[in-house]
Motif scaffolding. Structure first.
Motif, short mmCIF file in Angstrom:
data_model
loop_
_atom_site.label_atom_id
_atom_site.label_comp_id
_atom_site.label_asym_id
_atom_site.label_seq_id
_atom_site.Cartn_x
_atom_site.Cartn_y
_atom_site.Cartn_z
N PRO A 206 0.76 -1.24 0.13
CA PRO A 206 0.10 0.10 -0.08
C PRO A 206 0.85 1.19 0.11
CG PRO A 206 -0.81 -1.61 1.52
CD PRO A 206 0.13 -2.21 0.96
N TRP A 207 1.92 1.19 0.63
CA TRP A 207 2.73 2.47 0.63
C TRP A 207 3.47 2.70 -0.72
CZ3 TRP A 207 3.31 6.40 3.83
CH2 TRP A 207 3.11 6.37 5.05
N SER A 266 -9.36 10.61 -2.14
CA SER A 266 -9.59 9.41 -3.35
C SER A 266 -9.89 8.20 -2.68
CB SER A 266 -8.33 9.21 -4.10
OG SER A 266 -7.03 8.62 -3.37
N THR A 267 -9.45 8.01 -1.38
CA THR A 267 -10.09 6.89 -0.69
C THR A 267 -11.54 6.61 -0.28
OG1 THR A 267 -9.14 7.70 1.59
CG2 THR A 267 -7.52 6.15 0.16
N LEU A 268 -12.15 8.13 0.01
CA LEU A 268 -13.33 8.39 0.42
C LEU A 268 -14.25 8.30 -0.73
CD1 LEU A 268 -12.67 11.14 3.05
CD2 LEU A 268 -12.82 8.55 3.35
N ALA A 269 -13.79 8.71 -2.15
CA ALA A 269 -14.72 9.27 -3.18
C ALA A 269 -14.82 7.95 -4.06
CB ALA A 269 -14.33 10.20 -4.02
N ARG A 270 -16.12 7.83 -4.75
CA ARG A 270 -16.10 6.67 -5.33
C ARG A 270 -16.26 6.95 -7.04
NH1 ARG A 270 -21.45 3.50 -2.73
NH2 ARG A 270 -20.51 3.02 -0.71
N MET A 346 -2.12 12.55 7.07
CA MET A 346 -2.88 11.93 5.74
C MET A 346 -2.38 10.85 5.08
SD MET A 346 -5.47 14.23 5.60
CE MET A 346 -5.62 13.93 7.14
N LEU A 347 -0.95 10.56 4.93
CA LEU A 347 -0.59 9.68 4.15
C LEU A 347 -0.89 8.25 4.97
CD1 LEU A 347 2.71 10.80 2.92
CD2 LEU A 347 0.77 10.00 1.43
N SER A 348 -0.63 8.24 6.37
CA SER A 348 -0.89 7.07 7.13
C SER A 348 -2.25 6.60 7.11
CB SER A 348 -0.34 7.37 8.54
OG SER A 348 0.96 7.52 8.82
N VAL A 349 -3.02 7.69 7.09
CA VAL A 349 -4.77 7.12 6.98
C VAL A 349 -4.99 6.75 5.82
CG1 VAL A 349 -7.11 8.09 7.27
CG2 VAL A 349 -5.30 8.80 8.96
N ALA A 350 -4.47 7.31 4.77
CA ALA A 350 -4.71 6.85 3.35
C ALA A 350 -4.33 5.62 3.19
CB ALA A 350 -4.06 8.13 2.29
N LEU A 352 -3.73 3.09 5.24
CA LEU A 352 -4.47 2.18 5.93
C LEU A 352 -5.89 1.99 4.99
CD1 LEU A 352 -4.08 3.12 9.58
CD2 LEU A 352 -3.18 1.29 8.44
N ARG A 353 -6.28 2.90 4.48
CA ARG A 353 -7.51 2.79 3.70
C ARG A 353 -7.34 2.22 2.26
NH1 ARG A 353 -12.10 5.01 5.47
NH2 ARG A 353 -12.88 5.11 3.20
#
Length: 359
Positions: A206-207, A266-270, A346-350, A352-353
């Motif tokens: 993921p990273w 981008s991890t939230l939007a579809r 932000m990068l860490s949460v992204a 993880l998602r």
């Protein structure tokens, strides 16, 4: 026109909007956000400007004048200085925006009334501070019959040119507007076009996937910074008084922070449309609360605390400090630290998602 068919289409669109929770939230959220920001947080009547006092007179009358000016609440006299060198350092670092100076011959000036007995040194890189300082120019200490009693010293922008205040801020505004949206849309587009299937089959972590998508946009951001600096210098004569390399270093960190925010969105939007909506939703409070359009000191404390969470707030201080006040990154280390923490969060949460599955 068949009204039944028309009603069926209208009903279908309403049901689709109801199922699209993000769009429905934007329909309600954007008006509420604008109402709260403009009605509560935006205040052109600036109060509580971070300021210092350099009392070289040390008399009882001088202390009385300082107390009266402090009671006006225009200046927040939080520092007591002992030398002009301290004043210069605090202004350059951005820790204060104004300084009240009482000269050693303060009492003699009051008696002779040949020169203003007070001096107000202001940070001219912020136009809102200049405007508020002019309010204090009408102040007259007890026993003073002439006007003006306050001599204004406008540092860093003696000509009061608006471009010197605007162009450094535009660097951050343009980077925020373009990079956050570009990144969010680009990553969502990969999902919409099915390109994510090929990436799923690779051994990418993921990273690696996240950083690989972000790094190409870093060069785009640096090109934009260069264009803004060149045009700002040629058309508006905006200087870069500090180290150019340090300015690019601050811009680089802000670029990465903006891209990290775009990746998170981008991890939230579809869909790409949702990504664009969310980018605009984050852009609006940044431009309104960062101090670019409206005075930061005029905002309520709650709005200021929220603005400290936004990356544009810290980059504006960095850009204006380096370009106009010749400040160095070491002097502005708190702003750099804030951007770094925002980027890592932000990068860490992204990451993880990021889920390497089609579902």
């Amino acid at each position: 026109m068949n009204l039944r068919r028309l009603a069926a289409i209208v009903s279908k669109e309403l049901r689709q909007l109801r199922r699209d929770r993000l769009t429905f939230a934007m329909i309600v959220g954007i008006p509420l956000l604008q109402l709260v920001l403009f009605g509560y947080a935006i205040n052109m009547d600036v109060r509580g400007i971070d300021a210092a006092v350099l009392d070289q007179a040390g008399s009882a009358r001088a202390r009385e004048v300082v107390a009266e000016i402090g009671a006006s609440q225009v200046l927040d006299l939080r520092y007591r200085l002992n030398s002009p060198q301290q004043l210069d350092t605090l202004l350059r670092q951005g820790r204060i925006s104004a300084a009240l100076v009482l000269p050693a011959d303060f009492e003699a000036r009051l008696l002779r009334q040949d020169r203003p007995p007070l001096q107000l040194v202001v940070d001219g890189s912020d136009q809102s501070v200049q405007a508020s300082a002019r309010q204090l120019a009408m102040y007259a200490p007890p026993g003073w019959d002439k006007r003006p009693a306050v001599e204004l010293v406008n540092l860093y922008n003696p000509e009061r040119r608006a471009a010197l205040n605007t162009v450094p801020g535009l660097i951050g505004v343009i980077l925020t507007m373009t990079l956050v949206m570009f990144t969010a849309i680009a990553l969502v587009r990969e999902r919409e076009r099915g390109n994510l299937e090929m990436l799923i089959a690779t051994p990418l972590s993921p990273w690696e996937l996240t950083l690989g998508k972000v790094l190409p946009f870093v060069g785009i951001g640096l090109i934009q910074v260069t264009v803004i600096l060149l045009v700002g210098g040629l058309l508006f004569a905006v200087p870069v008084r500090g180290a150019l390399l340090e300015l690019y270093g601050a811009a680089l960190l802000f670029i990465v922070a903006s891209l990290a925010l775009g990746v998170f969105l981008s991890t939230l939007a579809r869909t790409q449309f949702q990504a664009m909506q969310m980018a605009f939703f984050t852009f609006l409070p940044q431009i309104l609360l960062s101090g670019f359009m409206f005075p930061f000191a005029g905002m309520p404390r709650a709005a200021q605390w929220f603005a400290e969470l936004l990356p544009l707030t810290h980059f504006l201080r960095l850009a204006r400090g380096i370009m106009l006040r010749s400040a160095g990154l070491l002097e502005l280390w708190t702003e750099m630290l804030a951007l770094l923490l925002f980027t890592l969060l932000m990068l860490s949460v992204a990451v993880l998602r990021v889920n390497k599955r089609l579902d």
